[in-house]
Enzyme design. Structure first.
Site, short mmCIF file in Angstrom:
data_model
loop_
_atom_site.label_atom_id
_atom_site.label_comp_id
_atom_site.label_asym_id
_atom_site.label_seq_id
_atom_site.Cartn_x
_atom_site.Cartn_y
_atom_site.Cartn_z
N ASN A 236 1.01 -0.74 -0.01
CA ASN A 236 -0.74 -0.30 -0.31
C ASN A 236 0.48 0.91 0.45
O ASN A 236 2.01 1.08 0.03
CB ASN A 236 -1.09 -0.32 1.45
CG ASN A 236 -0.09 -0.20 2.53
OD1 ASN A 236 -0.01 1.00 3.17
ND2 ASN A 236 -0.06 -1.08 3.53
N ASP A 305 -4.38 -6.85 5.18
CA ASP A 305 -5.07 -7.28 5.30
C ASP A 305 -5.41 -8.82 5.29
O ASP A 305 -5.55 -10.18 6.11
CB ASP A 305 -6.63 -6.60 5.32
CG ASP A 305 -7.18 -5.59 6.07
OD1 ASP A 305 -6.60 -5.52 7.59
OD2 ASP A 305 -8.00 -4.52 5.38
N LYS A 315 9.45 -17.42 -9.22
CA LYS A 315 9.03 -16.79 -10.58
C LYS A 315 7.89 -16.59 -10.58
O LYS A 315 8.03 -17.92 -11.50
CB LYS A 315 10.18 -15.46 -10.77
CG LYS A 315 9.04 -14.06 -11.91
CD LYS A 315 10.30 -13.82 -12.75
CE LYS A 315 9.42 -12.63 -13.39
NZ LYS A 315 10.08 -11.65 -14.48
N PHE A 351 -4.92 3.43 14.69
CA PHE A 351 -5.33 4.73 13.42
C PHE A 351 -6.48 3.75 12.84
O PHE A 351 -6.59 2.73 12.95
CB PHE A 351 -3.80 4.68 13.05
CG PHE A 351 -2.69 5.73 13.39
CD1 PHE A 351 -1.97 5.65 13.97
CD2 PHE A 351 -3.31 7.17 12.63
CE1 PHE A 351 -1.24 6.11 14.20
CE2 PHE A 351 -2.21 8.17 12.95
CZ PHE A 351 -1.67 7.53 14.09
N LYS A 365 -14.09 0.06 15.36
CA LYS A 365 -12.51 -0.73 15.37
C LYS A 365 -12.12 0.01 16.47
O LYS A 365 -11.42 -1.88 17.47
CB LYS A 365 -11.58 0.10 14.49
CG LYS A 365 -11.69 -0.64 13.27
CD LYS A 365 -10.77 -0.09 11.49
CE LYS A 365 -11.21 -0.56 10.76
NZ LYS A 365 -9.78 0.12 9.63
N LYS A 369 -11.56 -3.94 18.81
CA LYS A 369 -10.16 -4.31 18.86
C LYS A 369 -10.22 -3.95 20.48
O LYS A 369 -9.03 -4.97 20.72
CB LYS A 369 -9.73 -3.02 17.82
CG LYS A 369 -9.55 -3.51 16.37
CD LYS A 369 -8.91 -3.27 15.43
CE LYS A 369 -8.29 -4.01 14.05
NZ LYS A 369 -7.31 -3.24 13.45
O1 PMT Z 1 3.09 6.80 7.20
P1 PMT Z 1 2.14 7.38 6.63
O2 PMT Z 1 1.89 7.33 4.76
O3 PMT Z 1 2.78 8.47 6.57
O4 PMT Z 1 0.77 7.50 6.28
C1 PMT Z 1 0.06 7.45 7.42
C2 PMT Z 1 -1.42 6.56 7.79
C3 PMT Z 1 -2.41 7.02 6.58
C4 PMT Z 1 -0.17 4.97 7.02
C5 PMT Z 1 -1.40 6.01 8.61
O5 PMT Z 1 -1.72 7.56 9.55
C6 PMT Z 1 -2.25 5.38 9.17
O6 PMT Z 1 -3.61 5.60 8.98
N1 PMT Z 1 -2.10 3.64 9.81
C7 PMT Z 1 -3.62 2.95 10.09
C8 PMT Z 1 -3.67 2.53 7.97
C9 PMT Z 1 -4.19 0.60 8.11
O7 PMT Z 1 -4.01 0.26 8.11
O8 PMT Z 1 -5.92 1.29 8.67
P2 PMT Z 1 -6.77 0.37 8.79
O9 PMT Z 1 -8.32 0.77 8.77
O10 PMT Z 1 -6.67 -0.71 8.25
O11 PMT Z 1 -6.04 -0.44 9.70
C10 PMT Z 1 -6.53 -0.11 12.05
C11 PMT Z 1 -5.57 -0.29 13.23
O12 PMT Z 1 -4.84 -1.87 12.73
C12 PMT Z 1 -4.34 0.59 12.08
O13 PMT Z 1 -4.27 0.57 13.12
C13 PMT Z 1 -3.88 -0.74 11.79
O14 PMT Z 1 -1.95 -0.83 12.03
C14 PMT Z 1 -3.86 -1.80 12.67
N2 PMT Z 1 -3.59 -3.07 12.26
C15 PMT Z 1 -4.50 -3.75 10.58
C16 PMT Z 1 -4.64 -4.82 10.08
C17 PMT Z 1 -3.50 -6.19 10.63
N3 PMT Z 1 -3.76 -6.88 9.84
N4 PMT Z 1 -3.20 -5.15 11.78
C18 PMT Z 1 -2.82 -4.25 12.49
O15 PMT Z 1 -2.50 -4.24 13.65
#
Ligand code: PMT
Length: 435
Positions: A236, A305, A315, A351, A365, A369
């Site tokens: 991503n 995810d 490859k 986040f 979330k 979580k």
């Molecule tokens: O890195 P930058 O370019 O500065 O951008 C910042 C950002 C947009 C990446 C950051 O601010 C942000 O929003 N990070 C979380 C992005 C994300 O994956 O969001 P989510 O809604 O999919 O996940 C929610 C939370 O679960 C996040 O804290 C993520 O780290 C966590 N997660 C998600 C999936 C997973 N398998 N494990 C996790 O820990």
């Protein structure tokens, strides 16, 4: 590489901006040029275009302009806005918030530091109106390279001559590499944040509160890469800027910081411990190992995810295939596992990167979580989310309170997030909150 927005305005010294541009390039900077209409009477945009190999923006509305909202994109993709030469007119516009052309609109939309090198007739420079405007801009956090005394184009001798181009470039370089200077958006005036390159150690520790002393902050940063085969992966746009900004801010506030970093396009700040973990599974393992020693966990990484169920060892060849189906398997949810297995006192911050119903999804979330705090970014907004130097977010706490954070540098947002964490810690200490 530092990105400089060079603004050229309409004075006889405009030709010297070409030399400034060349010196900046030789110092390793990437320079993009914007000119006012009057500047083009002195130097043709073609000169800058030939030397930068980039479109020179004069007018947002010019049909040749490749970017319809250039003043926003230009202003938010630079580490410094440098105006050489600056006329009395542009200084008056900046000081009074007038945005009637590309350069003045860019100034208003800009969060990077601004440096102005004026050049004009002595009487104009000394006018009370000019003094007021300069003072106003200084109060607004703008840096000046003062004009010097000498013979002016109008054949008079006095102060108003553009400073030597070498000195202008030296001051510009010092500003963007000076860890203690502030952006224009640093409302506190404390000088606690600087330009927008998160590879630097951006906090002036002597000016920063030390309210996280004794804390051990563990943070995930960047994007994960999920292998399809040895040469391809799913990933991503995360740059690591937001997570590294939180790490740097926590360090400056006294915490010990461990970063578990996936793929990032910027370097980690100095002084933090970095563990590289590219795939979600590796990141999960590293976090689970480090978590027992931590007192604060922040999930800033954009973790995939889903990952390919069976990554190929060699490859994958395309011959004989018109389509390809990848089977994906859910990755471990690092944040949810941290919250589920937390030890007493561990504050868990997540986040949420959302494109619609931002607050509702973020709240859900937080509940699902089991988080103490969630930082909800609406990544559809310009200047927010992936890869930008700025962000827009709402910090939501489990007790129902929330804080809207308008557009600001990620370094500043990192401080806001840590303010909420520190408040929560104060409440756990006094016994009114249990993470
Ligand atoms: O890195 P930058 O370019 O500065 O951008 C910042 C950002 C947009 C990446 C950051 O601010 C942000 O929003 N990070 C979380 C992005 C994300 O994956 O969001 P989510 O809604 O999919 O996940 C929610 C939370 O679960 C996040 O804290 C993520 O780290 C966590 N997660 C998600 C999936 C997973 N398998 N494990 C996790 O820990």
């Amino acid at each position: 590489m530092k990105r400089i927005g060079l603004g050229v305005t309409g004075g006889i010294a405009a030709y010297k901006a070409v030399e400034v541009m060349r010196l900046l390039q030789r110092s390793g900077c990437d320079v993009t040029v914007a000119m006012t209409r009057h500047a083009t009477e002195f130097v043709r945009p073609l000169t800058f275009r030939a030397l930068t190999d980039k479109h020179v923006i004069v007018d947002d509305y010019d049909p040749d302009n490749p970017d319809p909202i250039a003043h926003i994109n230009f202003s938010q993709n630079i580490d410094l806005l440098l105006i050489v030469p600056a006329t009395a007119n542009i200084i008056a516009k900046f000081a009074n918030g007038v945005a009637d052309d590309f350069l003045s609109s860019t100034y208003l939309a800009c969060t990077a530091p601004v440096m102005i090198a004026p050049a004009m007739n002595t009487t104009m420079w000394e006018q009370p109106a000019m003094r007021r405007n300069v003072e106003q801009l200084r109060t607004d956090g703008v840096h000046f390279v003062e004009p010097v005394a000498g013979e002016l184009a109008c054949k008079t001798v006095g102060t108003g001559k553009l400073e030597d181009v070498e000195n202008i470039v030296a001051q510009a370089m010092a500003l963007i590499s000076n860890a203690g200077s502030s952006t224009r958006m640093d409302e506190s005036g404390s000088g606690s944040t600087v330009g927008l390159n998160p590879s630097q150690h951006f906090f002036n520790e002597s000016n920063t509160k030390r309210d996280l002393e004794g804390e051990r902050l563990l943070i995930t940063v960047g994007g994960t890469r999920e292998a399809i085969d040895p040469v391809r992966f799913i990933s991503n746009h995360s740059s690591g800027k937001m997570g590294f900004a939180v790490a740097a801010a926590a360090l400056a506030r006294g915490a010990e910081v461990t970063v578990v970093a996936g793929a990032t396009t910027v370097e980690p700040p100095e002084g933090v411990r970095v563990i590289r973990a590219m795939a979600a599974a590796e990141m999960h393992e590293a976090v689970m190992r480090e978590m027992p020693k931590s007192t604060i966990f922040v999930g800033a990484a954009a973790v995939a995810d889903y990952a390919p169920s069976n990554a190929a060892d060699t490859k994958i060849k395309k011959e004989g295939r018109e389509t390809m189906t990848l089977q994906l398997t859910k990755t471990p949810d690092i944040l949810a596992d941290v919250a589920r297995n937390r030890h007493e006192g561990l504050i868990v911050v997540g986040f949420a990167a959302e494109t619609s119903d931002v607050i509702e999804y973020a709240r859900s979330k937080m509940e699902k979580k089991g988080l103490d705090i969630v930082v909800a970014n609406d990544i559809t907004q310009r200047g927010a989310g992936f890869n930008s130097d700025t962000n827009i977010a709402t910090i939501i706490s489990r007790d129902g309170s929330s804080r809207d954070l308008s557009l600001r540098p990620k370094q500043e947002m990192a401080q806001d997030i840590l303010d909420v964490v520190a408040q929560l810690r104060a409440r756990t200490t006094e016994g009114t909150y249990r993470p």
